[in-house]
Design an enzyme around this catalytic site. Sequence first.
Site, mmCIF file in Angstrom:
data_model
loop_
_atom_site.group_PDB
_atom_site.id
_atom_site.type_symbol
_atom_site.label_atom_id
_atom_site.label_comp_id
_atom_site.label_asym_id
_atom_site.label_seq_id
_atom_site.Cartn_x
_atom_site.Cartn_y
_atom_site.Cartn_z
ATOM 1 N N GLN A 64 20.508 -11.310 -0.389
ATOM 2 C CA GLN A 64 19.490 -10.347 -0.797
ATOM 3 C C GLN A 64 19.639 -9.930 -2.248
ATOM 4 O OE1 GLN A 64 16.823 -9.632 1.298
ATOM 5 N NE2 GLN A 64 17.887 -11.368 2.244
ATOM 6 N N HIS A 67 17.513 -11.607 -4.963
ATOM 7 C CA HIS A 67 16.082 -11.351 -5.160
ATOM 8 C C HIS A 67 15.773 -10.937 -6.592
ATOM 9 C CE1 HIS A 67 13.877 -11.770 -1.390
ATOM 10 N NE2 HIS A 67 14.947 -11.338 -0.755
ATOM 11 N N GLU A 134 15.420 -0.312 3.044
ATOM 12 C CA GLU A 134 14.321 -1.187 3.463
ATOM 13 C C GLU A 134 14.742 -2.084 4.627
ATOM 14 O OE1 GLU A 134 11.542 -4.770 1.602
ATOM 15 O OE2 GLU A 134 13.449 -4.232 0.657
ATOM 16 N N ASP A 168 12.891 -12.760 5.941
ATOM 17 C CA ASP A 168 12.188 -13.198 4.737
ATOM 18 C C ASP A 168 11.380 -14.466 4.969
ATOM 19 O OD1 ASP A 168 13.224 -11.112 3.252
ATOM 20 O OD2 ASP A 168 14.905 -12.277 2.469
ATOM 21 N N HIS A 228 -20.207 31.183 0.766
ATOM 22 C CA HIS A 228 -19.864 30.694 2.099
ATOM 23 C C HIS A 228 -20.281 31.720 3.152
ATOM 24 C CE1 HIS A 228 -17.395 27.865 -0.127
ATOM 25 N NE2 HIS A 228 -16.976 27.269 0.982
#
Length: 240
Positions: A64, A67, A134, A168, A228
């Site tokens: 990882q 990446h 993550e 992945d 209103h």
Amino acid sequence: MPVGTEAIRKVDFLAGTGNRFVAEGKRQLFGEVGIDLFAGPTESLVLADETADPFTVATDLISQAGHGPDTPAVLITTCPKVGRETIEIVNKLLSATDLSTPDVAKVSWDAFGEVIIVDTLKELWELGDHYASEQVQVFTKDPRDALDKMSNYGALFLGENTCVSYGDKVIGKNHVLLTRTTARYTGGLWVGKYLKTCTYQEVTSPESSGKLGRLCGRAARPERFEAHARSGDLQANRHM
């Protein structure tokens, strides 16, 4: 896509994964079109006890870290031996010449790699939840315990047979997940992001409209919304 062309109609919503340039594009277009979420660099967290294999832990962390140069790769373990051996193996693997991204992974590991030793499994789960990473790999004796002990993560990978690289490439994991601790308050991309809710109101009873009109006046005047209040007064005078 967000502005359209002569041949393509402008889109209303952008979704999907991408690098930091994609994230910056979404940031600049936010408000002009809808987006799925803002996602930072890929994050990987491994939670391990004494049963974990340090070589597997190290291999998956490096997978990882490759990446990008800003990818956090973190190990939290209850076993100092697993922690020490993982560091040794990571350093050996990063010196290998047959990796396609050794320089990228090394920069990422040197800057954002962490190995944290905790005393108990309770601390392991709590700190893992605090990181709200993550992608979380669980290398413990009973990895499915994480389903009950944790709630802040993008995706769990349970057991040493389930590496993040599978997510992945081959097992269909959601690729639009939470980073930078946003998993503490929301989830990743899901079908609901492509849906919207439309509502309508209709008061069918004149008497009910009159009663609501009086209530509207009482609620609006303390807030100094006289217009209103008068809108409500009109219905009250008409129907009461």
